[in-house]
Design a protein around this motif. Sequence first.
Motif, PDB file in Angstrom:
ATOM      1  N   LYS A 266     -14.347   6.186   6.038  1.00 35.82           N
ATOM      2  CA  LYS A 266     -14.448   5.394   7.263  1.00 35.82           C
ATOM      3  C   LYS A 266     -14.707   6.295   8.466  1.00 35.82           C
TER       4      LYS A 266
ATOM      5  N   PRO B 230      -2.783   6.141  -6.047  1.00 37.42           N
ATOM      6  CA  PRO B 230      -2.967   5.199  -4.922  1.00 37.42           C
ATOM      7  C   PRO B 230      -2.996   5.909  -3.570  1.00 37.42           C
ATOM      8  N   PHE B 231      -2.209   6.959  -3.420  1.00 38.59           N
ATOM      9  CA  PHE B 231      -2.216   7.722  -2.174  1.00 38.59           C
ATOM     10  C   PHE B 231      -3.581   8.357  -1.953  1.00 38.59           C
TER      11      PHE B 231
ATOM     12  N   ARG C 177      -6.549   7.506  -3.162  1.00 39.57           N
ATOM     13  CA  ARG C 177      -7.604   6.528  -2.885  1.00 39.57           C
ATOM     14  C   ARG C 177      -7.524   6.012  -1.448  1.00 39.57           C
ATOM     15  N   LYS C 178      -6.316   5.847  -0.952  1.00 38.69           N
ATOM     16  CA  LYS C 178      -6.154   5.408   0.422  1.00 38.69           C
ATOM     17  C   LYS C 178      -6.691   6.459   1.400  1.00 38.69           C
ATOM     18  N   ARG C 179      -6.416   7.730   1.129  1.00 39.02           N
ATOM     19  CA  ARG C 179      -6.890   8.794   2.009  1.00 39.02           C
ATOM     20  C   ARG C 179      -8.406   8.969   1.903  1.00 39.02           C
TER      21      ARG C 179
ATOM     22  N   ASP D 289       4.756   8.636   1.005  1.00 43.77           N
ATOM     23  CA  ASP D 289       4.464   7.609   2.010  1.00 43.77           C
ATOM     24  C   ASP D 289       4.832   6.216   1.523  1.00 43.77           C
TER      25      ASP D 289
ATOM     26  N   GLN E 105     -10.515   6.539   1.343  1.00 44.35           N
ATOM     27  CA  GLN E 105     -11.070   5.441   2.132  1.00 44.35           C
ATOM     28  C   GLN E 105     -11.050   5.777   3.617  1.00 44.35           C
ATOM     29  N   LYS E 106      -9.962   6.392   4.059  1.00 41.13           N
ATOM     30  CA  LYS E 106      -9.860   6.801   5.454  1.00 41.13           C
ATOM     31  C   LYS E 106     -10.921   7.841   5.791  1.00 41.13           C
TER      32      LYS E 106
ATOM     33  N   SER F 155       4.077   5.251  -1.650  1.00 36.71           N
ATOM     34  CA  SER F 155       3.260   4.948  -2.822  1.00 36.71           C
ATOM     35  C   SER F 155       3.837   5.576  -4.077  1.00 36.71           C
TER      36      SER F 155
END
Length: 265
Positions: free
Chosen positions: A177, A166-167, A169-171, A159, A173-174, A161
């Motif tokens: 949420k 980093p990928f 951690r982003k997922r 994506d 967080q999603k 990254s």
Amino acid sequence: MKADPTARLRGKTRPAAAFAALGETGLRRIEDNLATLLQRDEEEDVHALRVAVRYLRAVLWIFGPLLPRGMTERWKDDLGALADAAGDVRDWDVFLAETMQPALDRQPGDPILHAVIDTARVRRQLARETMLAGLDQHRNDTLPALHRDLAHLPVHTDDGSDALRPFARKRMQKARKTLRQRKRRARHDGLRALHRQRIAGKRLRYAIEALRPVLPEQKATRLHRKLVKGQGKLGSVVDDSVARRLMAECLDVPPEVQDAAPIAA
């Protein structure tokens, strides 16, 4: 099950390569559970299969944004159908073990309880026969197709990254949420919203398990423990609703009467 695929995950692993490793091991885990389930009739085997499918669905959700769209949709449909195939049997198993058996322990001579249990066992057996036919088809058709997808997956897909940490951690967080949003809705929207909250919690829980080597250890462990505890409470509410429905089926209560009866929150 083979060696834990997370042992091969590193922060610099390419996300698609991570999906290939986790996906292949997840499929083999499902195949092992299927082989056991088709050889014997134990309620824990049904549960183990559903957990294995749930784990792989979480892995698919994590890496879905970087996979070919057609592949993501196909896996979503196939894994959903695989989970659904064992759903009815699992519902009857939980109903018999957690609703009917405790009632029978308190009133061992009650003829109505014995009649309901006999009816539930017959319906559970019918559900199992349907399940086995469906699972045999998945073993012969669905799972080989998913293996082929992994074999042809471009492992350099990402994506932007480039690296798993980093990928991941982003997922995460999603996922957190989404869980927070569904918690807020469940306070007002009833049982269906509560069930969606439970699904989001399970997804986050299994995502942590899959990505643990590239997540902050203490924070991931604390969140995982909290999710397991919360899932138990939500599971009791959902199981009570399912038990109410199955009891009505055993007693041949018409659907319109079931719908008119109040549901405990």
